[in-house]
Design an enzyme around this catalytic site. Sequence first.
Site, PDB file in Angstrom:
ATOM      1  N   ARG A  88      21.403  15.011  56.918  1.00  0.00           N
ATOM      2  CA  ARG A  88      21.766  14.083  58.076  1.00  0.00           C
ATOM      3  C   ARG A  88      22.765  14.531  58.802  1.00  0.00           C
ATOM      4  O   ARG A  88      23.313  13.878  59.511  1.00  0.00           O
ATOM      5  CB  ARG A  88      22.203  12.749  57.378  1.00  0.00           C
ATOM      6  CG  ARG A  88      20.669  11.730  57.316  1.00  0.00           C
ATOM      7  CD  ARG A  88      21.337  10.529  56.503  1.00  0.00           C
ATOM      8  NE  ARG A  88      20.414   9.280  56.985  1.00  0.00           N
ATOM      9  CZ  ARG A  88      19.799   8.644  56.262  1.00  0.00           C
ATOM     10  NH1 ARG A  88      19.179   9.137  55.257  1.00  0.00           N
ATOM     11  NH2 ARG A  88      19.268   7.638  56.907  1.00  0.00           N
ATOM     12  N   ARG A 156      17.034  -5.571  53.042  1.00  0.00           N
ATOM     13  CA  ARG A 156      18.084  -4.476  52.726  1.00  0.00           C
ATOM     14  C   ARG A 156      19.603  -5.231  53.598  1.00  0.00           C
ATOM     15  O   ARG A 156      19.383  -5.489  54.673  1.00  0.00           O
ATOM     16  CB  ARG A 156      17.729  -3.074  53.023  1.00  0.00           C
ATOM     17  CG  ARG A 156      17.083  -2.557  52.021  1.00  0.00           C
ATOM     18  CD  ARG A 156      16.544  -1.145  52.504  1.00  0.00           C
ATOM     19  NE  ARG A 156      17.627  -0.276  53.262  1.00  0.00           N
ATOM     20  CZ  ARG A 156      17.364   0.975  53.713  1.00  0.00           C
ATOM     21  NH1 ARG A 156      16.050   1.430  53.300  1.00  0.00           N
ATOM     22  NH2 ARG A 156      17.904   1.697  54.201  1.00  0.00           N
TER      23      ARG A 156
HETATM   24  P1  AMP Z   1      17.938   5.543  54.194  1.00  0.00           P
HETATM   25  O1  AMP Z   1      17.121   4.707  53.217  1.00  0.00           O
HETATM   26  O2  AMP Z   1      17.386   6.829  54.248  1.00  0.00           O
HETATM   27  O3  AMP Z   1      17.836   4.893  55.553  1.00  0.00           O
HETATM   28  O4  AMP Z   1      19.359   5.683  53.621  1.00  0.00           O
HETATM   29  C1  AMP Z   1      20.362   4.435  53.742  1.00  0.00           C
HETATM   30  C2  AMP Z   1      21.694   4.892  53.577  1.00  0.00           C
HETATM   31  O5  AMP Z   1      21.829   5.733  52.521  1.00  0.00           O
HETATM   32  C3  AMP Z   1      22.161   5.392  54.850  1.00  0.00           C
HETATM   33  O6  AMP Z   1      22.476   4.543  55.795  1.00  0.00           O
HETATM   34  C4  AMP Z   1      23.498   6.121  54.181  1.00  0.00           C
HETATM   35  O7  AMP Z   1      24.544   5.244  53.962  1.00  0.00           O
HETATM   36  C5  AMP Z   1      22.962   6.843  52.755  1.00  0.00           C
HETATM   37  N1  AMP Z   1      22.321   7.859  52.923  1.00  0.00           N
HETATM   38  C6  AMP Z   1      21.212   8.367  52.746  1.00  0.00           C
HETATM   39  N2  AMP Z   1      21.022   9.609  52.683  1.00  0.00           N
HETATM   40  C7  AMP Z   1      22.094  10.199  53.231  1.00  0.00           C
HETATM   41  C8  AMP Z   1      22.504  11.385  53.783  1.00  0.00           C
HETATM   42  N3  AMP Z   1      21.671  12.605  53.749  1.00  0.00           N
HETATM   43  N4  AMP Z   1      23.930  11.459  53.931  1.00  0.00           N
HETATM   44  C9  AMP Z   1      24.648  10.561  53.703  1.00  0.00           C
HETATM   45  N5  AMP Z   1      24.240   9.407  53.754  1.00  0.00           N
HETATM   46  C10 AMP Z   1      23.041   9.098  53.193  1.00  0.00           C
END
Ligand code: AMP
Length: 210
Positions: A88, A156
């Site tokens: 990311r 969430r």
């Molecule tokens: P997601 O379910 O992929 O939308 O991820 C939810 C949250 O997890 C994000 O908003 C970040 O806070 C954290 N997160 C997930 N993947 C990453 C990543 N590759 N780098 C940093 N934070 C992450």
Amino acid sequence: MKIILLGAPGAGKGTQAEKISEALNIPQISTGNIIREALKSGSEVGLKAKEFIESGRLVPDEVVIDIIKDRIAKDDCANGFILDGFPRTIAQAEALDSMGISIDRVLDINVADEVIASRLSGRRVCEACGSSYHIEFKKPAVDGVCDKCGGTLIQRKDDHPDTVADRLKVYHEQTEPLKEYYKNKGKLRVVEGQDSVEQTTYLTFCALED
Ligand code: AMP
């Protein structure tokens, strides 16, 4: 095959990752799911990530890079994997390169911000298995109950409208530059996200073969 799925939160990365995982029989690695599990279990990673995930900010690179290093080293990744939500940031992509991982394909699922905002605010997820639903577009058979495992569906914290705006900002500032990064390596294919999951899936598989 080693695949990365890029795209804003709510663009449908998780759903497409699941389809590819089933079709190619390779694991789907979702850093978001791993971090949420860590939060639930109260582990050290969970404690480090809590304030970031709840406010829609990115968890620090070193924490996420360690998670990925451990996960990719497992036996089930020997024939490939799909990274859903990683990298990311440019620093995370560089870390992947320096692990000697050669990615075959990077798919960017492109969806307009307005569509994302409405998808995320109506999204509900199963607190037990993480399956995703929508109050209008993907209703469960019984209100508030997961079709797959019978778990309770919740919103969430980071899907609340105020946090969604912050997550989109973070996406544009920190994650979107990855498109250029992988375009320059000749790996990027753009999938135009559709209203229908089936149509997006069709385009996803075309982009994988391209
Ligand atoms: P997601 O379910 O992929 O939308 O991820 C939810 C949250 O997890 C994000 O908003 C970040 O806070 C954290 N997160 C997930 N993947 C990453 C990543 N590759 N780098 C940093 N934070 C992450």
